[in-house]
Design a protein around this motif. Structure first.
Motif, PDB file in Angstrom:
ATOM      1  N   ASP A 109     107.983  26.021  -1.537  1.00  0.00           N
ATOM      2  CA  ASP A 109     106.744  25.250  -1.585  1.00  0.00           C
ATOM      3  C   ASP A 109     105.777  25.843  -2.600  1.00  0.00           C
ATOM      4  OD1 ASP A 109     104.613  23.428  -0.676  1.00  0.00           O
ATOM      5  OD2 ASP A 109     103.770  25.212   0.258  1.00  0.00           O
ATOM      6  N   LEU A 110     105.609  27.174  -2.579  1.00  0.00           N
ATOM      7  CA  LEU A 110     104.676  27.822  -3.497  1.00  0.00           C
ATOM      8  C   LEU A 110     105.158  27.744  -4.937  1.00  0.00           C
ATOM      9  CD1 LEU A 110     103.565  31.016  -1.529  1.00  0.00           C
ATOM     10  CD2 LEU A 110     102.590  28.724  -1.510  1.00  0.00           C
ATOM     11  N   VAL A 111     106.465  27.884  -5.147  1.00  0.00           N
ATOM     12  CA  VAL A 111     107.016  27.864  -6.505  1.00  0.00           C
ATOM     13  C   VAL A 111     106.863  26.492  -7.148  1.00  0.00           C
ATOM     14  CG1 VAL A 111     109.138  28.027  -7.865  1.00  0.00           C
ATOM     15  CG2 VAL A 111     108.616  29.776  -6.160  1.00  0.00           C
ATOM     16  N   TYR A 112     107.231  25.447  -6.417  1.00  0.00           N
ATOM     17  CA  TYR A 112     107.306  24.120  -7.029  1.00  0.00           C
ATOM     18  C   TYR A 112     106.104  23.220  -6.751  1.00  0.00           C
ATOM     19  CZ  TYR A 112     112.113  25.334  -8.125  1.00  0.00           C
ATOM     20  OH  TYR A 112     113.229  25.951  -8.635  1.00  0.00           O
ATOM     21  N   PHE A 113     105.379  23.497  -5.676  1.00  0.00           N
ATOM     22  CA  PHE A 113     104.274  22.615  -5.316  1.00  0.00           C
ATOM     23  C   PHE A 113     102.924  23.324  -5.245  1.00  0.00           C
ATOM     24  CE2 PHE A 113     108.152  20.952  -3.336  1.00  0.00           C
ATOM     25  CZ  PHE A 113     108.222  19.705  -3.952  1.00  0.00           C
ATOM     26  N   GLY A 114     102.927  24.651  -5.314  1.00  0.00           N
ATOM     27  CA  GLY A 114     101.683  25.394  -5.159  1.00  0.00           C
ATOM     28  C   GLY A 114     100.610  24.980  -6.140  1.00  0.00           C
ATOM     29  N   SER A 115     100.972  24.857  -7.412  1.00  0.00           N
ATOM     30  CA  SER A 115      99.986  24.528  -8.444  1.00  0.00           C
ATOM     31  C   SER A 115      99.590  23.057  -8.441  1.00  0.00           C
ATOM     32  CB  SER A 115     100.535  24.911  -9.819  1.00  0.00           C
ATOM     33  OG  SER A 115     101.736  24.210 -10.092  1.00  0.00           O
ATOM     34  N   ARG A 116     100.286  22.224  -7.673  1.00  0.00           N
ATOM     35  CA  ARG A 116      99.966  20.789  -7.646  1.00  0.00           C
ATOM     36  C   ARG A 116      98.823  20.475  -6.683  1.00  0.00           C
ATOM     37  NH1 ARG A 116     105.887  17.719  -7.795  1.00  0.00           N
ATOM     38  NH2 ARG A 116     106.786  18.964  -9.498  1.00  0.00           N
ATOM     39  N   TRP A 117      98.516  21.415  -5.801  1.00  0.00           N
ATOM     40  CA  TRP A 117      97.432  21.239  -4.838  1.00  0.00           C
ATOM     41  C   TRP A 117      96.375  22.307  -5.072  1.00  0.00           C
ATOM     42  CZ3 TRP A 117      97.587  17.021  -1.711  1.00  0.00           C
ATOM     43  CH2 TRP A 117      98.814  16.418  -1.517  1.00  0.00           C
ATOM     44  N   SER A 118      95.136  21.955  -4.845  1.00  0.00           N
ATOM     45  CA  SER A 118      94.027  22.894  -5.042  1.00  0.00           C
ATOM     46  C   SER A 118      93.472  23.358  -3.701  1.00  0.00           C
ATOM     47  CB  SER A 118      92.911  22.222  -5.860  1.00  0.00           C
ATOM     48  OG  SER A 118      93.399  21.770  -7.101  1.00  0.00           O
ATOM     49  N   GLY A 119      92.838  24.505  -3.721  1.00  0.00           N
ATOM     50  CA  GLY A 119      92.097  24.953  -2.553  1.00  0.00           C
ATOM     51  C   GLY A 119      92.857  25.787  -1.552  1.00  0.00           C
ATOM     52  N   PHE A 120      94.159  25.992  -1.766  1.00  0.00           N
ATOM     53  CA  PHE A 120      94.994  26.909  -0.999  1.00  0.00           C
ATOM     54  C   PHE A 120      95.273  26.471   0.445  1.00  0.00           C
ATOM     55  CE2 PHE A 120      92.619  29.506  -4.137  1.00  0.00           C
ATOM     56  CZ  PHE A 120      93.681  29.796  -4.967  1.00  0.00           C
ATOM     57  N   ILE A 121      94.243  26.186   1.253  1.00  0.00           N
ATOM     58  CA  ILE A 121      94.509  25.963   2.677  1.00  0.00           C
ATOM     59  C   ILE A 121      95.207  24.635   2.942  1.00  0.00           C
ATOM     60  CG2 ILE A 121      92.577  27.417   3.369  1.00  0.00           C
ATOM     61  CD1 ILE A 121      91.095  24.904   4.234  1.00  0.00           C
ATOM     62  N   VAL A 122      95.367  23.809   1.913  1.00  0.00           N
ATOM     63  CA  VAL A 122      96.142  22.579   2.079  1.00  0.00           C
ATOM     64  C   VAL A 122      97.597  22.906   2.417  1.00  0.00           C
ATOM     65  CG1 VAL A 122      96.833  22.353  -0.338  1.00  0.00           C
ATOM     66  CG2 VAL A 122      96.508  20.288   1.061  1.00  0.00           C
ATOM     67  N   HIS A 123      98.015  24.134   2.128  1.00  0.00           N
ATOM     68  CA  HIS A 123      99.384  24.561   2.439  1.00  0.00           C
ATOM     69  C   HIS A 123      99.566  24.934   3.915  1.00  0.00           C
ATOM     70  CE1 HIS A 123     100.757  24.631  -1.744  1.00  0.00           C
ATOM     71  NE2 HIS A 123      99.594  25.157  -2.053  1.00  0.00           N
ATOM     72  N   ASN A 124      98.492  24.923   4.687  1.00  0.00           N
ATOM     73  CA  ASN A 124      98.577  25.366   6.084  1.00  0.00           C
ATOM     74  C   ASN A 124      99.558  24.554   6.918  1.00  0.00           C
ATOM     75  OD1 ASN A 124      97.024  27.661   6.312  1.00  0.00           O
ATOM     76  ND2 ASN A 124      95.117  26.561   6.703  1.00  0.00           N
ATOM     77  N   LEU A 125      99.790  23.310   6.547  1.00  0.00           N
ATOM     78  CA  LEU A 125     100.712  22.477   7.313  1.00  0.00           C
ATOM     79  C   LEU A 125     102.089  23.120   7.379  1.00  0.00           C
ATOM     80  CD1 LEU A 125     100.958  19.772   8.827  1.00  0.00           C
ATOM     81  CD2 LEU A 125     101.753  18.755   6.681  1.00  0.00           C
ATOM     82  N   LEU A 126     102.474  23.817   6.324  1.00  0.00           N
ATOM     83  CA  LEU A 126     103.748  24.542   6.301  1.00  0.00           C
ATOM     84  C   LEU A 126     103.560  26.030   6.548  1.00  0.00           C
ATOM     85  CD1 LEU A 126     106.818  24.601   5.796  1.00  0.00           C
ATOM     86  CD2 LEU A 126     106.308  24.831   3.346  1.00  0.00           C
ATOM     87  N   ILE A 127     102.498  26.590   5.981  1.00  0.00           N
ATOM     88  CA  ILE A 127     102.318  28.046   6.019  1.00  0.00           C
ATOM     89  C   ILE A 127     102.060  28.564   7.428  1.00  0.00           C
ATOM     90  CG2 ILE A 127     100.798  29.929   5.271  1.00  0.00           C
ATOM     91  CD1 ILE A 127     102.822  28.990   3.183  1.00  0.00           C
ATOM     92  N   ILE A 128     101.283  27.854   8.237  1.00  0.00           N
ATOM     93  CA  ILE A 128     101.013  28.322   9.604  1.00  0.00           C
ATOM     94  C   ILE A 128     102.297  28.429  10.417  1.00  0.00           C
ATOM     95  CG2 ILE A 128      99.967  27.622  11.813  1.00  0.00           C
ATOM     96  CD1 ILE A 128      97.439  26.904  10.323  1.00  0.00           C
ATOM     97  N   PRO A 129     103.184  27.415  10.431  1.00  0.00           N
ATOM     98  CA  PRO A 129     104.465  27.587  11.148  1.00  0.00           C
ATOM     99  C   PRO A 129     105.324  28.709  10.565  1.00  0.00           C
ATOM    100  CG  PRO A 129     104.039  25.265  10.740  1.00  0.00           C
ATOM    101  CD  PRO A 129     103.012  26.021   9.960  1.00  0.00           C
ATOM    102  N   VAL A 130     105.333  28.854   9.236  1.00  0.00           N
ATOM    103  CA  VAL A 130     106.123  29.924   8.614  1.00  0.00           C
ATOM    104  C   VAL A 130     105.632  31.292   9.078  1.00  0.00           C
ATOM    105  CG1 VAL A 130     106.622  31.086   6.423  1.00  0.00           C
ATOM    106  CG2 VAL A 130     106.834  28.608   6.591  1.00  0.00           C
TER     107      VAL A 130
END
Length: 362
Positions: free
Chosen positions: A244-265
């Motif tokens: 997710d971070l490699v291929y989609f990280g730079s496509r979203w801004s603000g970092f915490i938008v990744h929480n949907l995946l990062i919190i379960p991980v």
């Protein structure tokens, strides 16, 4: 409890890697590490997610340490709450204050003294409630500590309320809910540009409470319900998070938008890290445990260092092309963090707690 103090050492090692991930992020944002493969650069550019790990790990460890105080899930009285908050103050504030003073000295030395509002709000953990100054000056790094203080105020109420949930399935559903709630501010920030400022969705305490709560829930699942996660499941989750971070990280801004995946991980990783054996046991080795112990000081000493580094890069005294900046910054942060740990953090905590006892022991 199903897990002993020995297995908790692995979590101390995780604390270090979270701090180091944030260090790389701060370095990369100032002196781009262009000699690394683009995949590694994409991961490092999302290093602010190390703070997400800090927040969840904080909730996890606090619940581990205090679950024993709640054999019945009843909210404690004022004496216990006061003791808990003072204990956290004794752990956090001495180092925080020294970092604040160092930052002020560095800023004055550079001829760039911040305003009284910025200086004062940072001194008393209020900077994150003012989006326009939340991440300026000392708040550039100390904002996360101010958010932690908000979490500490919530914890004596949150823990007994969550302990009232008697079914593992209910807690797992609530954990999933935290993942969804945790990414909503970031989703709004991305889908409706200009609706909310970056600092509001990123540094405002309520927008980060889901991460801390998810850590508490994970801890209850592990220590009260003996929730076990196999090493291969956690490794697979980490792999998905990395992709997710490699291929989609730079496509979203603000970092915490990744929480949907990062919190379960993170939840799966923390649960697996408490296993008595497996691939995560190396995190409990003594060198990493030591690094984990100084990680808070390692993080805080970077703030005055970053203030000086920003000014030096802006004035041209240092070149962004220099390959020495990274190793020197790491060395200064490690040595400074260790000194701060042994000279300030440990003795100040011992002194402040000398005459304060848990009221449940009286």
């Amino acid at each position: 409890m199903a897990t002993t103090q020995r297995e908790i050492k692995s979590l101390t090692g995780i604390r270090w890697w979270a701090a180091f991930f944030v260090f790389l992020f701060h370095l990369h944002s100032r002196v781009p590490i262009t000699w690394l493969p683009w995949q590694a650069q994409n991961i490092i550019s999302q290093g602010a997610l190390g703070v997400n790990l800090f927040f969840m790990l904080s909730g996890f460890l606090l619940a581990y340490a205090h679950c024993k105080d709640f054999p019945e899930p009843q909210v404690k009285g004022f004496a216990y709450t006061k003791y808990f908050l003072f204990k956290r103050f004794a752990r956090i504030y001495p180092v925080y204050l020294v970092g604040w003073l160092l930052s002020l000295v560095v800023s004055i030395g550079l001829g760039a003294r911040p305003s009284a509002l910025i200086i004062g709000s940072n001194l008393v953990f209020l900077q994150t409630y003012f989006p326009s100054i939340a991440m300026t000056w000392y708040g550039g790094g100390a904002w996360s500590i101010a958010v932690e203080i908000f979490f500490y105020l919530c914890f004596p109420l949150l823990l007994p309320v969550l302990l009232r949930i008697k079914q593992k399935s209910g807690l797992l559903m609530l954990l999933a809910g935290c993942a969804m709630l945790g990414f909503v501010p970031g989703l709004v920030y991305n889908l409706l540009p200009g609706t909310i400022p970056f600092t509001l969705q990123y540094a405002f305490p309520l927008c980060r409470l889901a991460e801390f709560t998810a850590g508490i829930i994970t801890s209850i699942l592990v220590f009260r319900f003996d929730w076990r996660v196999s090493n291969w499941v956690a490794a697979l989750a980490l792999m998905l998070g990395t992709i997710d971070l490699v291929y989609f990280g730079s496509r979203w801004s603000g970092f915490i938008v990744h929480n949907l995946l990062i919190i379960p991980v993170i939840a799966l990783t923390l649960a697996a890290a408490t296993n008595k054996s497996g691939v995560f046991t190396w995190l409990g080795k003594e060198p990493l445990v030591w690094l984990g112990k100084i990680s808070y000081c390692f993080y805080m000493i970077q703030i005055p260092l970053s203030i000086w580094l920003d000014a030096s890069l802006e004035s041209g005294k240092l070149s962004k092309a220099s390959l020495l900046i990274g190793p020197l910054a790491l060395a200064v942060s490690l040595v400074g963090g260790a000194l701060l740990h042994y000279i300030v953090e440990v003795p100040a905590h011992r002194f402040l707690m000398h005459r304060n006892r848990n009221p449940l022991l009286d």
